[in-house]
Design an enzyme around this catalytic site. Structure first.
Site, PDB file in Angstrom:
ATOM      1  N   GLY A  40       0.863  -1.192   0.000  1.00 11.18           N
ATOM      2  CA  GLY A  40       0.000   0.000   0.000  1.00 11.18           C
ATOM      3  C   GLY A  40       0.888   1.227   0.000  1.00 11.18           C
ATOM      4  N   THR A 216      11.137  11.732  -9.596  1.00  9.04           N
ATOM      5  CA  THR A 216      12.116  10.657  -9.408  1.00  9.04           C
ATOM      6  C   THR A 216      12.449  10.073 -10.779  1.00  9.04           C
ATOM      7  OG1 THR A 216      10.347   9.052  -8.985  1.00  9.04           O
ATOM      8  CG2 THR A 216      11.330  10.135  -7.079  1.00  9.04           C
ATOM      9  N   LEU A 217      13.745   9.805 -10.984  1.00  9.65           N
ATOM     10  CA  LEU A 217      14.237   9.417 -12.317  1.00  9.65           C
ATOM     11  C   LEU A 217      14.963   8.076 -12.279  1.00  9.65           C
ATOM     12  CD1 LEU A 217      15.615  12.986 -13.153  1.00  9.65           C
ATOM     13  CD2 LEU A 217      13.538  11.952 -14.117  1.00  9.65           C
ATOM     14  N   ASP A 249       7.639   4.932  -2.926  1.00  8.80           N
ATOM     15  CA  ASP A 249       7.033   5.227  -1.618  1.00  8.80           C
ATOM     16  C   ASP A 249       8.127   5.520  -0.588  1.00  8.80           C
ATOM     17  OD1 ASP A 249       4.776   4.397  -3.014  1.00  8.80           O
ATOM     18  OD2 ASP A 249       4.902   2.355  -2.218  1.00  8.80           O
ATOM     19  N   GLY A 284       9.919  -7.100  -1.918  1.00  9.88           N
ATOM     20  CA  GLY A 284       8.823  -6.486  -1.164  1.00  9.88           C
ATOM     21  C   GLY A 284       9.052  -5.019  -0.881  1.00  9.88           C
TER      22      GLY A 284
HETATM   23  O1  RIB Z   1       4.136   1.320  -4.601  1.00  6.07           O
HETATM   24  C1  RIB Z   1       4.094  -0.051  -4.331  1.00  6.07           C
HETATM   25  C2  RIB Z   1       2.751  -0.432  -3.781  1.00  6.07           C
HETATM   26  O2  RIB Z   1       1.776  -0.239  -4.771  1.00  6.07           O
HETATM   27  C3  RIB Z   1       2.628  -1.880  -3.376  1.00  6.07           C
HETATM   28  O3  RIB Z   1       3.031  -2.107  -2.056  1.00  6.07           O
HETATM   29  C4  RIB Z   1       1.173  -2.196  -3.663  1.00  6.07           C
HETATM   30  O4  RIB Z   1       0.424  -2.458  -2.527  1.00  6.07           O
HETATM   31  C5  RIB Z   1       0.642  -0.983  -4.419  1.00  6.07           C
HETATM   32  O5  RIB Z   1      -0.086  -0.183  -3.583  1.00  6.07           O
END
Ligand code: RIB
Length: 306
Positions: A40, A216-217, A249, A284
């Protein structure tokens, strides 16, 4: 301890299958490995910020199922404040179906589940927390009404707003002036601005009212565009990538933590670049997200992961 970064967050469980190459339409293949891991975009960014030392609070809506409970257990371990996380009893949690290929690239389908029910009222219930923090961040995985409500409260209280516009989608014109910092990847930036090159695209979004665009590149690093300053390019870190899930993220969450501690732009970008690079070193989204000490060591050349 008082919260300094709030994330209006999505929470997914990532169901990850490893196959050599992308599937063709209609094709079935045996996967070489399978993992069920935290994901997420919102939760990932929140964990990245927490590992950088920020005190992080979440506003989220999660499933009443086991996957929802996994989120609560995870955030407790990461020291994240989840008092404004609500559960949709009887509702399915957000789930991401992910294929990872042998070159580390991936494809992702996200079903938001209970997260699609996050409303402005849920955000209003956290208004006191939002008014007292330094940074509020969100992604496009949560309903726009919730992001808008959070950014409006933030704007009234002088809190910095940060939007990761992923997955990229058309956004309403009146949202842009509420965004202090936008963190698209290159493809998202070009799509959002309907432009062919990064500089033109960034200028278009600045003209719409965004305070700063940080694109971001990948291996080339990132670039900062502001209306009143020359662009700032920060070189990246070539890595032997294991997988890139959550790298964007990690960048966003690390940048939020750095801006919350009032780091100057060059330092904040260097820190976010390094954390994102390190996050690609395990499978992950959150597995290889580094601590603040790990980023510091790496930036000082004290340790190299390869
Ligand atoms: O940015 C990666 C995320 O995108 C993953 O963890 C997945 O859950 C989606 O939300």
């Amino acid at each position: 301890m008082a919260v300094d970064v709030v994330c209006v967050a999505s929470w997914n469980v990532d169901l990850i299958a490893h196959i050599p190459q992308p599937l063709e339409r209609g094709q079935t293949r045996m996967a070489q490995a399978f993992e069920r891991l935290p994901g997420g975009k919102g939760s990932n960014a929140a964990i990245a910020a927490a590992r950088q030392g920020a005190q992080v609070g979440l506003i989220a809506r999660i499933g009443g199922d086991d996957f929802g409970q996994m989120g609560l257990d995870l955030w407790a371990r990461e020291g994240i404040d989840s008092q404004h996380v609500v559960r949709g009893e009887g509702e399915t949690n957000g789930t991401a179906l992910i294929l990872v290929y042998e070159d580390g690239d991936n494809s992702i389908a996200v079903y938001p589940g209970a997260g699609a029910g996050l409303t402005a009222a849920h955000v209003q219930a956290a208004a006191d927390m939002l008014a007292s923090v330094r940074v509020v961040m969100a992604s496009c995985e949560v309903p726009l009404v919730a992001t808008r409500a959070a950014f409006e409260i933030a704007r009234r209280h002088g809190v910095l707003t940060l939007l990761n516009p992923a997955p990229a989608m058309p956004l309403p014109g009146d949202l842009w002036p509420l965004v202090d910092v936008l963190t698209p990847n290159e493809g998202e930036l070009l799509m959002l601005a309907d432009a062919q090159d990064v500089e033109t695209a960034a200028q278009r979004l600045l003209q719409r009212g965004v305070g700063a665009v940080v694109v971001t590149l990948g291996e080339r690093g990132c670039a900062l565009f502001r209306a009143d300053a020359e662009p700032l390019y920060m070189p990246g870190h070539p890595m032997q990538v294991v997988d890139t899930i959550g790298a964007g993220d990690t960048f966003t969450g690390t940048l939020a933590a750095a801006l919350a501690r009032q780091a100057p732009w060059p330092e904040a970008l260097a820190w976010a670049n390094a954390a994102a690079a390190l996050s690609t070193q395990a499978s992950g989204a959150v597995t290889a997200m580094p601590s603040r000490a790990a980023v510091q060591d790496w930036l000082q050349g004290a340790s190299t992961p390869q």
